[in-house]
Design a protein around this motif. Sequence first.
Motif, PDB file in Angstrom:
ATOM      1  N   ILE A  40       0.372  44.741  -5.565  1.00 48.59           N
ATOM      2  CA  ILE A  40       0.162  46.412  -6.275  1.00 48.59           C
ATOM      3  C   ILE A  40      -0.436  47.044  -5.316  1.00 48.59           C
ATOM      4  O   ILE A  40      -0.016  48.459  -5.654  1.00 48.59           O
ATOM      5  CB  ILE A  40      -1.032  45.643  -7.166  1.00 48.59           C
ATOM      6  N   ASP A  41      -1.141  46.856  -4.501  1.00 48.38           N
ATOM      7  CA  ASP A  41      -1.340  48.061  -3.563  1.00 48.38           C
ATOM      8  C   ASP A  41      -0.570  48.916  -2.946  1.00 48.38           C
ATOM      9  O   ASP A  41      -0.306  50.209  -2.414  1.00 48.38           O
ATOM     10  CB  ASP A  41      -2.351  47.557  -2.363  1.00 48.38           C
ATOM     11  N   SER A  42       0.741  47.935  -2.523  1.00 47.28           N
ATOM     12  CA  SER A  42       2.165  48.910  -2.275  1.00 47.28           C
ATOM     13  C   SER A  42       2.616  49.339  -2.556  1.00 47.28           C
ATOM     14  O   SER A  42       3.675  49.757  -2.327  1.00 47.28           O
ATOM     15  CB  SER A  42       2.165  47.879  -0.771  1.00 47.28           C
ATOM     16  N   SER A  43       2.872  49.482  -3.673  1.00 45.53           N
ATOM     17  CA  SER A  43       4.119  49.932  -4.864  1.00 45.53           C
ATOM     18  C   SER A  43       4.249  51.006  -5.413  1.00 45.53           C
ATOM     19  O   SER A  43       2.773  51.721  -4.639  1.00 45.53           O
ATOM     20  CB  SER A  43       3.742  48.616  -6.447  1.00 45.53           C
ATOM     21  N   LYS A  44       5.313  51.496  -5.639  1.00 43.78           N
ATOM     22  CA  LYS A  44       5.317  52.621  -5.838  1.00 43.78           C
ATOM     23  C   LYS A  44       4.541  52.932  -7.210  1.00 43.78           C
ATOM     24  O   LYS A  44       3.813  53.893  -7.523  1.00 43.78           O
ATOM     25  CB  LYS A  44       6.651  52.901  -5.571  1.00 43.78           C
ATOM     26  N   ALA A  45       4.533  52.147  -7.981  1.00 46.53           N
ATOM     27  CA  ALA A  45       3.781  52.799  -9.301  1.00 46.53           C
ATOM     28  C   ALA A  45       2.600  53.150  -9.412  1.00 46.53           C
ATOM     29  O   ALA A  45       2.485  53.492  -9.777  1.00 46.53           O
ATOM     30  CB  ALA A  45       4.212  51.313 -10.347  1.00 46.53           C
ATOM     31  N   PHE A  46       1.901  52.080  -8.717  1.00 51.30           N
ATOM     32  CA  PHE A  46       0.604  52.344  -7.872  1.00 51.30           C
ATOM     33  C   PHE A  46      -0.122  53.759  -7.220  1.00 51.30           C
ATOM     34  O   PHE A  46      -0.824  54.361  -7.969  1.00 51.30           O
ATOM     35  CB  PHE A  46      -0.397  51.196  -7.634  1.00 51.30           C
TER      36      PHE A  46
END
Length: 253
Positions: A40-46
């Motif tokens: 999650i920390d690395s995701s584009k959305a976050f």
Amino acid sequence: MIIKKRILAALLAAPAALAIAAPAHAQVNGIATASPVRVIDSSKAFSAAQQQIQTTFKAAFDQINARRQAAQKEAEPLLAQLDTNKDKKVDDAEINAAKAAKNPVLDKIAALQTAANTDVGKLSNPAARAELFAIESILRQYDAAQLRVVTARKIGVVLTPEAFMYAPDSADISDAITAELDKSVPTVSIQPPAEWQPARETLAIQQQLAQLEQIRAYQAAAQQQQRPAGAAPAPAAPAPAAAGGAKKPAEPR
């Protein structure tokens, strides 16, 4: 300035290891690790959600900074009364001496801190809630993204990294899951419905994200202290999304 990125003040996650279980597939072989928090920390959305939160709640973050600075200014003369050796620091010995003497200054400082934390919590609550909604929106797509990686790589078991005493780097499929998430959910909303309440796992992940950010901040500070005089400063961290010090934004489902 508000320290980069995370909203919730909780620096320690729940004691139980966080895991989002993938369904077992007995018909395939292979064992892998994955960290939902890292995904999650690395995701584009976050990342996009953090930028949007920073913009949307900028006025609140400015108020939080101002409130903290005001509290610090109020506390300075009180702290000076505890600084018995006048070295402009209040050490453990001076604190213990004040406690032993039941110095009323300690109660005044505690009251200032409580009032400031309450105000900061109220100001940061909407941003914390927005971040929680973004996290939960990404989590809804996590299992599907993980399953696509599991199927493509013929993996039979996925465990959290904490479950392993040793595993080669190739066993970690976190980046692959992030890539799948980026395809399916490049952006998420930060505007929860009025009656929405975060799930417990969402609160736990937000706490672990805050802990991860604290570790990064400590590492950056340590690197800064070790840098030789005259060396170029480290690259600036990404712009902050929100303030720490928020109260728990909502009771979990």
